[in-house]
Design a protein around this motif. Structure first.
Motif, PDB file in Angstrom:
ATOM      1  N   GLY A 181     -28.405  -6.794  24.521  1.00 36.55           N
ATOM      2  CA  GLY A 181     -27.916  -7.166  23.197  1.00 36.55           C
ATOM      3  C   GLY A 181     -26.637  -7.967  23.199  1.00 36.55           C
ATOM      4  N   TYR A 182     -25.953  -8.061  24.367  1.00 39.75           N
ATOM      5  CA  TYR A 182     -24.715  -8.854  24.418  1.00 39.75           C
ATOM      6  C   TYR A 182     -24.975 -10.322  24.073  1.00 39.75           C
ATOM      7  N   ILE A 183     -26.191 -10.807  24.333  1.00 41.96           N
ATOM      8  CA  ILE A 183     -26.496 -12.222  24.073  1.00 41.96           C
ATOM      9  C   ILE A 183     -26.524 -12.488  22.572  1.00 41.96           C
ATOM     10  N   ALA A 184     -27.230 -11.634  21.831  1.00 45.57           N
ATOM     11  CA  ALA A 184     -27.273 -11.777  20.370  1.00 45.57           C
ATOM     12  C   ALA A 184     -25.881 -11.625  19.771  1.00 45.57           C
ATOM     13  N   ASP A 185     -25.120 -10.653  20.268  1.00 50.08           N
ATOM     14  CA  ASP A 185     -23.757 -10.451  19.761  1.00 50.08           C
ATOM     15  C   ASP A 185     -22.901 -11.690  19.992  1.00 50.08           C
ATOM     16  N   ALA A 186     -22.988 -12.259  21.202  1.00 48.94           N
ATOM     17  CA  ALA A 186     -22.178 -13.438  21.528  1.00 48.94           C
ATOM     18  C   ALA A 186     -22.500 -14.592  20.582  1.00 48.94           C
ATOM     19  N   LEU A 187     -23.779 -14.797  20.296  1.00 49.08           N
ATOM     20  CA  LEU A 187     -24.186 -15.864  19.384  1.00 49.08           C
ATOM     21  C   LEU A 187     -23.658 -15.600  17.970  1.00 49.08           C
ATOM     22  N   ARG A 188     -23.767 -14.363  17.506  1.00 50.02           N
ATOM     23  CA  ARG A 188     -23.279 -14.030  16.163  1.00 50.02           C
ATOM     24  C   ARG A 188     -21.769 -14.240  16.062  1.00 50.02           C
ATOM     25  N   TRP A 189     -21.044 -13.793  17.070  1.00 53.02           N
ATOM     26  CA  TRP A 189     -19.581 -13.915  17.040  1.00 53.02           C
ATOM     27  C   TRP A 189     -19.154 -15.385  17.075  1.00 53.02           C
ATOM     28  N   ALA A 190     -19.833 -16.188  17.880  1.00 52.00           N
ATOM     29  CA  ALA A 190     -19.503 -17.612  17.938  1.00 52.00           C
ATOM     30  C   ALA A 190     -19.781 -18.288  16.596  1.00 52.00           C
ATOM     31  N   HIS A 191     -20.890 -17.916  15.977  1.00 55.98           N
ATOM     32  CA  HIS A 191     -21.245 -18.500  14.684  1.00 55.98           C
ATOM     33  C   HIS A 191     -20.232 -18.119  13.610  1.00 55.98           C
TER      34      HIS A 191
END
Length: 347
Positions: A181-191
């Motif tokens: 889930g770190y990948i989805a989190d990273a994308l959300r945080w960057a967005h």
């Protein structure tokens, strides 16, 4: 704008042709040949190069960098070790230098990279973290860096090299502590930090259809189903003559397009065993032509970036013993057959 050595040579070649045809030489100077960027723009694409801070003292190098390309990627200056060398202490000086140079040359910038298992600072890798601790560290790093460059970065390689060759998750500090889930989190945080920047996953050995690119294809479907913001998939395209050309590249680009993603060839080079000879350089030129044509054939393949444009500053010899000569310009900044093959493909 300052003429590059490449443009001068092309103009000179044109002058020789005109002279042999009985035309006045003055015409050659009036018609400066288009750059790779200008040729790519005619197709609605960009043509870029990586660069790194140490070579920015090389003025002839900078002259080509500033004119042939319209997209720049910092090779190292935006990685974690450079931007957060001590926990909570940020240093964007290296990235800023490249962003400012690109802006001065009217070029866009691809940010590289927010989350990667390599080139991490010692403070991050030398201790054990709880999941809550590492999530907080990761979120702060991503959002501080993305906010710093908000409005100045065209696209981010948010997560780099997340899978093994067989399509299993790479056992990184982030995966082992936080799970996939770190990948989805990273994308959300960057967005959240910059809603207008395009967000990419990026990897090598994913040019053809196979277990590793299949894993990304499945991951993108899952992320899309969850409403996670993702805009693109970066295929690094670090190729080597001895391993064969990825013949399914165009099909692979198309299947990611069908998921609603842009694609890009993000770190292109084509290495060989040195010394180079005429046959190897001809094969290399064909591969560069084929890659360029594959991108042009797929509407949502938005552009190509060389992993620095000259053998003078290539990373290959330091990492692959006995290999090199991977780029379209040689160590003297002279264009090689690959350069002219790219031009032909873009025409």
């Amino acid at each position: 704008m300052r003429k590059t050595t490449t443009r001068l040579r092309l103009a000179g070649a044109l002058a020789a042709l005109l002279l042999s045809a009985g035309a006045p030489v003055a015409q050659a100077d009036e018609q400066e040949p288009p750059t790779l960027a200008e040729l790519a723009q005619r197709h609605g694409r960009y043509f870029g190069s990586a660069t790194d801070n140490p070579e920015l003292t090389d003025e002839p190098y900078k002259a080509v960098l500033g004119t042939e390309f319209d997209m720049i990627t910092p090779g190292n200056g935006m990685k974690w070790y450079a931007t957060e060398p001590q926990q909570g202490v940020f240093d964007f000086s290296k990235g800023d230098e490249i962003v400012n140079l690109a802006r001065a040359n009217h070029q866009r910038v691809r940010g590289h990279t927010l989350v990667w298992h390599s080139q991490l600072p010692g403070w991050l890798t030398s201790r054990a973290w709880t999941a809550d601790e590492l999530r907080a560290v990761l979120k702060k790093h991503i959002q501080t860096e993305v906010r710093h460059y908000k409005g100045r970065i065209y696209a981010w390689d948010v997560v780099n090299e997340a899978f093994n060759e067989d399509g299993t998750y790479r056992e990184t500090i982030f995966y082992k502590t936080l799970g996939p889930g770190y990948i989805a989190d990273a994308l959300r945080w960057a967005h959240q930090a910059d809603p207008k920047a395009a967000l990419y996953l990026n990897d090598y050995n994913v040019e053809g259809i196979g277990p590793k690119s299949d894993a990304y294809h499945q991951l993108v479907k899952e992320l899309k189903a969850q409403g996670v913001p993702i805009d693109g998939f970066g295929l690094q395209a670090h190729l080597a003559l001895q391993y064969g050309y990825p013949s399914t590249l165009e099909d692979n680009l198309r299947r990611f397009s069908r998921l609603g993603l842009d694609t890009a060839l993000t770190e292109v080079d084509v290495r060989m065993y040195v010394p180079a000879d005429e046959a190897k350089l001809a094969m290399q030129a064909q591969w560069y032509r084929d890659m360029t044509e594959a991108c042009l054939a797929v509407r949502r393949c938005v552009g190509i970036t060389l992993w620095d444009y000259t053998d003078k500053y290539s990373w290959i010899p330091a990492f692959f013993e006995g290999e090199g000569a991977a780029l379209p310009w040689d160590e003297q900044l002279e264009p090689k057959p690959a350069y002219f093959a790219i031009r032909e493909a873009l025409k």
